[in-house]
Structure formats: structure tokens, C-alpha cells
Design an enzyme around this catalytic site. Structure first.
Site, PDB file in Angstrom:
ATOM      1  CE  LYS A 166      -8.628   1.411   3.906  1.00 57.07           C
ATOM      2  NZ  LYS A 166      -9.287   0.802   2.735  1.00 57.07           N
TER       3      LYS A 166
ATOM      4  CE  LYS B 148     -11.562  -2.002   4.783  1.00 58.51           C
ATOM      5  NZ  LYS B 148     -10.579  -2.806   3.998  1.00 58.51           N
TER       6      LYS B 148
ATOM      7  CD1 TRP C 265      -2.436   1.694   2.330  1.00 60.06           C
ATOM      8  CD2 TRP C 265      -2.836   1.530   0.152  1.00 60.06           C
ATOM      9  NE1 TRP C 265      -3.456   2.580   2.021  1.00 60.06           N
ATOM     10  CE2 TRP C 265      -3.717   2.493   0.686  1.00 60.06           C
ATOM     11  CE3 TRP C 265      -2.901   1.245  -1.214  1.00 60.06           C
ATOM     12  CZ2 TRP C 265      -4.640   3.179  -0.088  1.00 60.06           C
ATOM     13  CZ3 TRP C 265      -3.832   1.933  -1.989  1.00 60.06           C
ATOM     14  CH2 TRP C 265      -4.688   2.883  -1.435  1.00 60.06           C
TER      15      TRP C 265
ATOM     16  CG  LEU D 258      -1.805  -7.576   8.483  1.00 60.68           C
ATOM     17  CD1 LEU D 258      -1.779  -8.137   9.894  1.00 60.68           C
ATOM     18  CD2 LEU D 258      -1.114  -6.213   8.425  1.00 60.68           C
TER      19      LEU D 258
ATOM     20  CB  THR E 299     -13.361  -5.206   2.083  1.00 58.22           C
ATOM     21  OG1 THR E 299     -12.787  -3.912   1.887  1.00 58.22           O
ATOM     22  CG2 THR E 299     -12.402  -6.021   2.909  1.00 58.22           C
TER      23      THR E 299
ATOM     24  CB  SER F  88      -8.098   1.936  -2.688  1.00 59.20           C
ATOM     25  OG  SER F  88      -7.977   2.079  -1.278  1.00 59.20           O
TER      26      SER F  88
ATOM     27  CD  GLU G 184      -5.055  -4.343  11.501  1.00 60.33           C
ATOM     28  OE1 GLU G 184      -5.318  -4.442  12.720  1.00 60.33           O
ATOM     29  OE2 GLU G 184      -3.904  -4.419  11.046  1.00 60.33           O
TER      30      GLU G 184
ATOM     31  CG  ASN H  45      -9.388  -8.103   6.353  1.00 55.56           C
ATOM     32  OD1 ASN H  45      -9.080  -8.404   7.496  1.00 55.56           O
ATOM     33  ND2 ASN H  45      -8.882  -7.037   5.739  1.00 55.56           N
TER      34      ASN H  45
END
Length: 328
Positions: A109, A192, A15, A275, A249, A139, A277, A257
Site C-alpha cells: 500500500k 490511510k 504480510w 517501516l 489503521t 487487515s 509507509e 503508521n
């Protein structure tokens, strides 16, 4: 501010690299900090980040360094792209070298597990007196790095500052909307991720598209309730950083996720996965809802599944057996 703004990016992951390349393509002078010397060398020599964005050509004006203080010196804007659960440690490390006069935009986030704070709240505690913002929205790093059309929201406590940051970051393929609703933008970005795990787990378990749609829709109600309790504006929750990010997402394995949820639902080995989150955010999101007397059964179910207190089947059975109420 100079005619060519100088932007510092803290973080050499996917990112951070994508945002840095995008900002450079929009005519900014961009310096990126990464801990890994090989990543820095690859960006500077080959305009590639082979670890996180393989096979994507980065803008040649993106420059990288292992010296964070050098990267941040004389910058007009700092984009902090450090994972949410590592942010406090990073801010403690850099607090004496982050220029007070330079706005800092948090691009992670999540909600910190130890403190229960949103990212900007966490930074404000460590860096009092600094101008802070947050960037969020639907994004993916690969889309942004490739220059594909993307729209996000940037928030700051001052609308004038949010407008200025949005103007600095916007370009032909990257549209930045601005708001002074910092809380709303960060709540949407954090919650989210938890709901995406639920959506992925439902699909992975074979519950079908109807169950996925129901979980996303009712999950959005929980997100909205929590946002309202914390003072978020309804239009923010309905916008890019709320509903928009949730839609993205919860709909594709490209989301870490959602992909984690898929693997969970399929009973796959979760060790060593990228990862996600939402795994770290789920339990603290339950606590946040409880403190505000908010019903959030889907978020709670995700936390219980991750803690192996219930199975996915048991969670779905419990959700379906809840007392009938009018939709809110």
C-alpha cells in the site's frame, strides 16, 4: 487452472508470510519467496517465521524458497508482497521471469515517491501486458496468520479476473470482496497510512480522543476528494479498502503508521522503528492533491511535520484556524 491452485508469494516479511499461510490453509499449494535463507529454512523446517511473526504457527503446507523464478513457475496467481518503495527495483529484477500469463496481485500500500504512481501503475509500466490486481483492506498480518476473521477487497481491471482471484483467496476466516475499481482500492490503501500518522501524533501529543476522531473524519474527506479526482468509485472509498482500512489503521498501536505517529507525538526517538509507509507517502500525496487542485490540509500538515517544518502544536493550531466551511 488445476483443482488445487498454485499461488506464489513474493516476500517473506510479516504480510507475505501471513498471506501465504492463509492461502495454504484454504487448500492452495503455496510457495513463498524470501531473500533470507534462514527465514526460508525456519518456514520449511519449523513452520515459523521467527523474524516477523514469532510464536505463530504457520500452515505446514506453506513452502519457502530463495529462488524467485522457481517459486513463480507454473503458478496460477502471484501475490507480490514487496514494500511500496522497493517495488520498482524488485519488478526490474524479476521482469524477465514473471510469467506473462499469470495474474500478479500487488499487496503493498503506497505511492512511489520517485514517480508518483500507484503500485499497479508502477508495475504496468515495467510489465506491460500483464494481468494486474491489488489487494487491500483492514487487515493486520498477525490476525491473518492466526486465522482470525478478516475481510479485504481485491481489485483488477477486469471484474471477471477480480472475481476469480477473490474466490481463490477466500476461505473460512478470510473473506475477499471483488471490484474492478483498481484505482479506488489503491488510493484508499495509500492515503490511510498518512492519516494514521496524524491520528497517532494527536493522541501521542495528548490532544485527546475528540481530536483524534476529528482528524480521522476530516482526513477521510481528503481521501475521498483525491479518490474522486482520480476516478475512484464512491462505494470503493466507503468500503473495506477505504473507510474500513482507515478505521483500523487510525485506532490502534498495532498499526505501524499509528504507532509511528504516537512516538512522534510523544517526542520519542524514531530511529530504527518498523517501516511506516505513510512516512514515504506523505510528500507525494501532497503533490498528488496539488496536481488535482484538492484541499488536503491534514495530509499537508503530516508532510510538514515529518519534514520538521512545523511542530505538531503548530499544525493543530493552523488546522483549527482554517476558514469555516460547510462539511463536504
Amino acid at each position: 487452472m488445476s483443482s488445487q491452485p498454485t499461488i506464489a508469494v513474493l516476500g517473506g516479511g510479516a504480510w507475505g508470510t501471513a498471506l501465504g499461510s492463509m492461502a495454504a490453509s484454504n487448500g492452495n499449494a503455496v510457495r513463498l519467496y524470501a531473500r533470507d535463507a534462514s527465514t526460508v529454512d525456519s518456514i520449511n523446517r519449523n513452520h515459523r517465521n521467527n523474524t516477523y511473526l514469532p510464536d505463530i504457527d504457520l500452515h505446514p503446507m506453506l513452502k519457502a524458497s530463495t529462488n524467485a523464478e522457481e517459486v513463480m513457475s507454473n503458478s496460477d496467481l502471484i501475490l507480490c508482497v514487496v514494500p511500496a518503495q522497493s517495488l520498482a527495483e524488485a519488478m526490474d529484477e524479476w521482469k524477465d521471469v514473471i510469467p506473462v500469463a499469470t495474474p500478479l496481485v500487488v499487496c503493498a500500500k503506497g505511492i512511489e515517491r520517485k514517480s508518483g504512481l500507484l503500485m499497479s501503475e508502477l508495475v504496468a509500466r515495467i510489465l506491460p501486458g500483464h494481468s494486474l490486481g491489488a489487494l487491500s483492506g483492514p487487515s493486520f498480518a498477525t490476525d491473518v496468520a492466526k486465522g482470525l476473521p478478516t475481510a479485504v477487497t481485491v481489485a483488477a481491471n477486469s471484474r471477471a479476473l477480480a472475481d476469480r482471484i477473490a474466490l481463490m483467496l477466500s476461505g473460512p476466516t478470510f473473506r475477499c470482496y471483488s471490484t474492478d475499481d483498481l484505482t479506488g482500492v489503491e488510493v484508499g490503501g495509500a492515503l490511510k497510512n498518512v492519516l494514521a500518522i496524524a491520528a497517532g501524533a494527536a493522541v501521542g501529543r495528548g490532544f485527546g480522543a475528540s481530536a483524534q476522531a476529528a482528524l480521522v473524519t476530516r482526513g477521510f474527506v481528503e481521501l475521498r476528494r483525491i479518490g474522486n479526482a482520480l476516478g475512484a468509485k464512491p462505494e470503493t472509498i466507503m468500503g473495506l479498502s477505504g473507510l474500513g482500512d482507515l478505521m483500523l489503521t487510525c485506532s490502534t498501536p498495532q498499526s505501524r503508521n499509528y504507532s509511528y505517529g504516537l512516538a512522534l507525538g510523544r517526542g520519542e526517538d524514531l530511529a530504527g522503528r518498523p517501516l511506516a509507509e505513510g512516512v514515504a507517502t506523505a510528500a507525494v500525496a501532497v503533490e498528488l492533491a496539488a496536481r488535482n487542485n484538492i484541499e488536503a490540509p491534514i495530509i499537508a500538515a503530516v508532510a510538514e511535520i515529518l519534514d520538521r517544518r512545523i511542530t505538531i502544536d503548530e499544525a493543530m493550531e493552523a488546522l483549527l484556524a482554517r476558514p469555516l466551511k460547510n462539511e463536504d
